[in-house]
Write an enzyme that holds these catalytic residues in place. Structure first.
Site, PDB file in Angstrom:
ATOM      1  N   ASP A 103       0.815  -1.208   0.000  1.00 29.83           N
ATOM      2  CA  ASP A 103       0.000   0.000   0.000  1.00 29.83           C
ATOM      3  C   ASP A 103       0.855   1.266   0.000  1.00 29.83           C
ATOM      4  OD1 ASP A 103      -2.656   0.504  -0.122  1.00 29.83           O
ATOM      5  OD2 ASP A 103      -3.071   0.195   2.002  1.00 29.83           O
ATOM      6  N   LYS A 156     -11.085   6.699  10.285  1.00 31.44           N
ATOM      7  CA  LYS A 156     -11.053   6.991   8.851  1.00 31.44           C
ATOM      8  C   LYS A 156      -9.581   7.032   8.442  1.00 31.44           C
ATOM      9  CE  LYS A 156     -10.545   9.555   5.819  1.00 31.44           C
ATOM     10  NZ  LYS A 156      -9.605   9.336   4.691  1.00 31.44           N
ATOM     11  N   LEU A 193      -5.135   6.474   0.550  1.00 33.52           N
ATOM     12  CA  LEU A 193      -3.987   5.841  -0.118  1.00 33.52           C
ATOM     13  C   LEU A 193      -3.573   4.535   0.552  1.00 33.52           C
ATOM     14  CD1 LEU A 193      -1.649   8.884  -0.814  1.00 33.52           C
ATOM     15  CD2 LEU A 193      -2.792   7.463  -2.535  1.00 33.52           C
ATOM     16  N   GLY A 219      -1.857  14.401  10.218  1.00 35.71           N
ATOM     17  CA  GLY A 219      -1.780  14.694   8.786  1.00 35.71           C
ATOM     18  C   GLY A 219      -1.194  16.065   8.551  1.00 35.71           C
ATOM     19  N   SER A 220      -1.687  16.733   7.526  1.00 37.45           N
ATOM     20  CA  SER A 220      -1.075  18.003   7.123  1.00 37.45           C
ATOM     21  C   SER A 220      -1.602  19.189   7.931  1.00 37.45           C
ATOM     22  CB  SER A 220      -1.355  18.243   5.638  1.00 37.45           C
ATOM     23  OG  SER A 220      -2.742  18.398   5.437  1.00 37.45           O
ATOM     24  N   SER A 273      -5.778  22.466  10.536  1.00 31.67           N
ATOM     25  CA  SER A 273      -6.328  23.771  10.848  1.00 31.67           C
ATOM     26  C   SER A 273      -7.831  23.820  10.520  1.00 31.67           C
ATOM     27  CB  SER A 273      -5.526  24.783  10.025  1.00 31.67           C
ATOM     28  OG  SER A 273      -5.985  26.041  10.188  1.00 31.67           O
ATOM     29  N   GLU A 328      -1.681  16.047  15.273  1.00 31.07           N
ATOM     30  CA  GLU A 328      -0.262  15.731  15.055  1.00 31.07           C
ATOM     31  C   GLU A 328       0.024  16.130  13.624  1.00 31.07           C
ATOM     32  OE1 GLU A 328       1.910  14.487  17.191  1.00 31.07           O
ATOM     33  OE2 GLU A 328       0.487  14.071  18.803  1.00 31.07           O
ATOM     34  N   CYS A 333       6.723  12.644   9.727  1.00 33.10           N
ATOM     35  CA  CYS A 333       6.429  13.992  10.252  1.00 33.10           C
ATOM     36  C   CYS A 333       7.627  14.560  11.005  1.00 33.10           C
ATOM     37  CB  CYS A 333       5.199  13.960  11.139  1.00 33.10           C
ATOM     38  SG  CYS A 333       5.256  12.727  12.415  1.00 33.10           S
ATOM     39  N   GLU A 362       7.843  21.823   4.711  1.00 29.06           N
ATOM     40  CA  GLU A 362       8.008  20.371   4.751  1.00 29.06           C
ATOM     41  C   GLU A 362       7.958  19.828   3.325  1.00 29.06           C
ATOM     42  OE1 GLU A 362       4.666  18.289   6.597  1.00 29.06           O
ATOM     43  OE2 GLU A 362       6.129  17.105   7.712  1.00 29.06           O
TER      44      GLU A 362
HETATM   45  P1  NAP Z   1      -3.884  15.171   4.662  1.00 26.53           P
HETATM   46  O1  NAP Z   1      -4.638  15.604   3.476  1.00 26.53           O
HETATM   47  O2  NAP Z   1      -3.823  16.063   5.822  1.00 26.53           O
HETATM   48  O3  NAP Z   1      -4.488  13.749   5.089  1.00 26.53           O
HETATM   49  C1  NAP Z   1      -4.465  13.193   6.368  1.00 26.53           C
HETATM   50  C2  NAP Z   1      -5.798  12.519   6.649  1.00 26.53           C
HETATM   51  O4  NAP Z   1      -6.833  13.493   6.662  1.00 26.53           O
HETATM   52  C3  NAP Z   1      -6.217  11.503   5.595  1.00 26.53           C
HETATM   53  O5  NAP Z   1      -6.935  10.455   6.194  1.00 26.53           O
HETATM   54  C4  NAP Z   1      -7.115  12.335   4.722  1.00 26.53           C
HETATM   55  O6  NAP Z   1      -7.978  11.583   3.938  1.00 26.53           O
HETATM   56  C5  NAP Z   1      -7.844  13.140   5.745  1.00 26.53           C
HETATM   57  N1  NAP Z   1      -8.481  14.345   5.242  1.00 26.53           N
HETATM   58  C6  NAP Z   1      -8.176  15.053   4.129  1.00 26.53           C
HETATM   59  N2  NAP Z   1      -9.025  16.096   3.988  1.00 26.53           N
HETATM   60  C7  NAP Z   1      -9.877  16.050   5.041  1.00 26.53           C
HETATM   61  C8  NAP Z   1     -10.974  16.858   5.454  1.00 26.53           C
HETATM   62  N3  NAP Z   1     -11.360  17.931   4.764  1.00 26.53           N
HETATM   63  N4  NAP Z   1     -11.627  16.525   6.584  1.00 26.53           N
HETATM   64  C9  NAP Z   1     -11.251  15.461   7.308  1.00 26.53           C
HETATM   65  N5  NAP Z   1     -10.233  14.654   6.948  1.00 26.53           N
HETATM   66  C10 NAP Z   1      -9.544  14.950   5.837  1.00 26.53           C
HETATM   67  O7  NAP Z   1      -2.434  14.822   4.264  1.00 26.53           O
HETATM   68  P2  NAP Z   1      -1.957  14.134   2.885  1.00 26.53           P
HETATM   69  O8  NAP Z   1      -2.625  14.762   1.709  1.00 26.53           O
HETATM   70  O9  NAP Z   1      -2.115  12.687   3.045  1.00 26.53           O
HETATM   71  O10 NAP Z   1      -0.468  14.547   2.866  1.00 26.53           O
HETATM   72  C11 NAP Z   1      -0.136  15.889   2.510  1.00 26.53           C
HETATM   73  C12 NAP Z   1       0.993  16.400   3.345  1.00 26.53           C
HETATM   74  O11 NAP Z   1       0.676  16.260   4.730  1.00 26.53           O
HETATM   75  C13 NAP Z   1       2.272  15.634   3.187  1.00 26.53           C
HETATM   76  O12 NAP Z   1       2.973  16.037   2.051  1.00 26.53           O
HETATM   77  C14 NAP Z   1       2.948  15.981   4.480  1.00 26.53           C
HETATM   78  O13 NAP Z   1       3.546  17.224   4.414  1.00 26.53           O
HETATM   79  C15 NAP Z   1       1.823  16.034   5.478  1.00 26.53           C
HETATM   80  N6  NAP Z   1       1.667  14.775   6.220  1.00 26.53           N
HETATM   81  C16 NAP Z   1       2.052  14.751   7.513  1.00 26.53           C
HETATM   82  C17 NAP Z   1       1.941  13.581   8.229  1.00 26.53           C
HETATM   83  C18 NAP Z   1       2.328  13.493   9.643  1.00 26.53           C
HETATM   84  O14 NAP Z   1       2.661  12.427  10.107  1.00 26.53           O
HETATM   85  N7  NAP Z   1       2.275  14.571  10.403  1.00 26.53           N
HETATM   86  C19 NAP Z   1       1.455  12.431   7.638  1.00 26.53           C
HETATM   87  C20 NAP Z   1       1.047  12.484   6.306  1.00 26.53           C
HETATM   88  C21 NAP Z   1       1.157  13.672   5.624  1.00 26.53           C
HETATM   89  P3  NAP Z   1      -7.591  11.094   2.437  1.00 26.53           P
HETATM   90  O15 NAP Z   1      -6.141  11.262   2.255  1.00 26.53           O
HETATM   91  O16 NAP Z   1      -8.037   9.709   2.450  1.00 26.53           O
HETATM   92  O17 NAP Z   1      -8.389  11.917   1.510  1.00 26.53           O
HETATM   93 MG    MG Z   2      -1.852   2.761  -1.975  1.00 24.04          MG
END
Ligand code: NAP
Ligand code: MG
Length: 490
Positions: free
Chosen positions: A91, A176, A180, A229-230, A235, A251, A285, A384
């Site tokens: 994955d 949830k 990916l 996540g991001s 925010s 986080e 992160c 980042e």
């Molecule tokens: P992301 O968009 O913040 O995704 C994190 C989680 O939030 C996923 O499960 C995502 O779902 C969900 N999500 C997205 N939009 C949402 C919304 N409007 N309401 C509620 N949940 C929502 O992060 P990403 O696109 O995977 O990665 C983008 C950047 O985030 C990376 O390049 C990196 O800089 C950062 N990141 C940080 C960490 C960390 O450990 N702190 C981990 C991953 C990424 P889906 O993805 O399934 O749509």
């Molecule tokens: Mg995958």
């Protein structure tokens, strides 16, 4: 591999029949499909979690009872380590030994919170208050229904960091995972089912963030959102949560510095540096993504780093000996490539790497990359990148190193490399970050708090702090002196 949502102890298709693809980032092939939850599914799952919490009595079980379920889950994860790790590699793309590590840590996390759940049974205690006619006891209670939203970089582990303490506290959960990387979250549901966790206590909804994640965050019957996540999505979640005062823990990302002093052990430093930025393809992160090196050893460290980075074996995560797998997705590869191109066009020196890894027809491979001569306000230095890209710079004095290290809107982690104990202590105290490593980078422990200062997040996961996230504190105050009280009736 599973395809359905896990709601109220049952496996179901999405209400609107929608599905999403699993893409193997090493081959770019679609290898599987799974249900993509709609807001209707979110509503069902939250209501099931609500009922399990309010009526079925999960919130009133003893810690000892909950510990039994957690230990069963830990045991099954451990028994299925190899298979779960293979799913994680398929994955996410990460090398299999790293995935094995993640799965082992996930089992360890359930085991750890089983112990803390048991300790909660003896947690209630009296406190002295200023008026001895009253007795006051303090108890902690589960806070309710938790919406857990997790990222793709450590899929099962990030789910475990939230689900294990939440269940230990007596909360119920709707998880949830990132679209990916949904496979191991569905297996976690299957494991909970096998462990006979009561229906509704853990629900797993695969699907997109903008649909399922958003509906979960907005749902009126969710008491808390735990998110990794991001920054921008964190925010947004905080703003949504403010509407009905949901609790949040966040986080988020970082741009974590490492400061290398002139007396550092150079070989060890290079090793930790590589671990800090190339582990999990830099999609971490807390990645060590900015390195400040004392000018007197700058050339030497850089030379050793470039030499070693060139030897890293890139390949499919499931192949023996692979140290760097593909990035998680085409989107991530494009973002990393674009960040490096922007740095190049702004005058940065690409010391090594800086391109898709040659020799692969397919797969989102990117070379280990080191960037130098970056301006302090350049995107590459400040933002980042979330890929195998290290930014380096030299410094002259300790004070300068601390100032530049702290000059960031993030504050997740930092590292100090020196053999001088006093300096190590001084600098680690001065660094504005939630986690500081001395003469190492990235070790994490289930017992120790994990989380960031500034825009790296709110709250701490893991350890007893991780359990506190899912508890409310209640005072029960009794009047103990023989009646009457004597304010109105004398
Ligand atoms: P992301 O968009 O913040 O995704 C994190 C989680 O939030 C996923 O499960 C995502 O779902 C969900 N999500 C997205 N939009 C949402 C919304 N409007 N309401 C509620 N949940 C929502 O992060 P990403 O696109 O995977 O990665 C983008 C950047 O985030 C990376 O390049 C990196 O800089 C950062 N990141 C940080 C960490 C960390 O450990 N702190 C981990 C991953 C990424 P889906 O993805 O399934 O749509
Ligand atoms: Mg995958």
């Amino acid at each position: 591999m599973r395809t359905k949502l896990y709601i109220d102890g049952q496996w179901r298709d999405a209400a609107n029949g929608k599905q999403a693809d699993v893409v193997d980032p090493a081959t770019e092939e679609v290898v599987h499909q799974f249900a993509s939850a709609s807001p209707e599914d979110v509503d069902l799952a939250v209501k099931a979690a609500r009922r399990a919490f309010d009526q079925d009595g999960w919130s009133r079980t003893t810690g000892k009872q909950r510990a039994q379920y957690l230990r069963r889950i830990a045991k099954i994860i451990g028994e299925r380590q190899q298979e779960l790790a293979a799913l994680e590699t398929l994955d996410n793309g990460k090398p299999l030994p790293e995935a094995m590590w993640d799965v082992g840590d996930s089992a360890g996390c359930f085991e750890y919170y089983a112990k803390l759940a048991e300790e909660l049974d003896n947690d209630e205690h009296a406190i002295a208050v200023s008026d001895d006619r009253f007795a006051c006891r303090i108890r902690r209670e589960p806070l309710g229904v938790v919406g857990a939203i997790t990222p793709w970089n450590y899929p099962l582990l990030m789910a475990s960091w939230k689900v294990a303490p939440a269940l230990a506290a007596g909360c119920t959960v709707v998880l949830k995972p990132a679209e990916l990387t949904s496979l191991t979250a569905l297996e976690l549901a299957a494991i909970a089912e096998q462990a006979e966790l009561p229906a509704g206590v853990l629900n797993v909804l695969t699907g997109s963030g903008s649909v399922a994640g958003d509906a979960l965050v907005k749902h009126k019957q969710v008491d808390k959102v735990a998110f990794t996540g991001s920054g921008p999505i964190g925010s947004q979640i905080m703003r949504e949560a403010a509407t009905d005062m949901k609790r949040v823990t966040l986080e988020l990302g970082g741009k974590s510095p490492m400061v290398v002093f002139e007396d550092a052990d150079i070989e060890a430093t290079v090793e930790w540096m590589m671990f800090g930025i190339f582990w999990n393809q830099g999609q971490v992160c807390s990645a060590t993504s900015r390195v400040l090196i004392h000018e007197s050893v700058y050339d030497k460290v850089l030379e050793r780093l470039v030499d070693e980075a060139g030897k890293i074996k890139i390949g499919n995560g499931k192949d023996e000996g692979t140290l760097l797998g593909p990035l998680v997705s085409k989107k991530q590869l494009d973002q990393v490539s674009a960040a490096v191109e922007r740095a190049r066009s702004e005058g940065a020196t690409v010391v090594c790497g800086g391109r898709r890894a040659p020799g692969f027809d397919k797969g989102y491979y990117y070379e280990p990359t080191v960037l130098a001569d970056l301006k302090l306000d350049s995107d590459a230095w400040v933002e980042e990148i979330f890929g195998p890209v290290l930014c380096v710079r030299s410094f002259k004095t300790e004070a300068e190193a601390i100032e530049v290290a702290n000059e960031s809107r993030f504050g997740l982690a930092a590292a100090v490399m020196t053999q001088d104990q006093a300096r190590a202590e001084r600098v680690s105290n001065a660094l504005r970050a939630g986690i500081v490593w001395v003469n190492c980078s990235q070790p994490g422990f289930t017992e120790a708090p994990w989380g960031g200062y500034k825009q790296s997040g709110i709250g701490r996961e893991l350890g007893p702090w991780g359990l506190d996230n899912y508890l409310e504190t209640k005072q029960v105050t009794s009047y103990v002196t023989p009646a009457p009280w004597g304010w109105y009736i004398k």
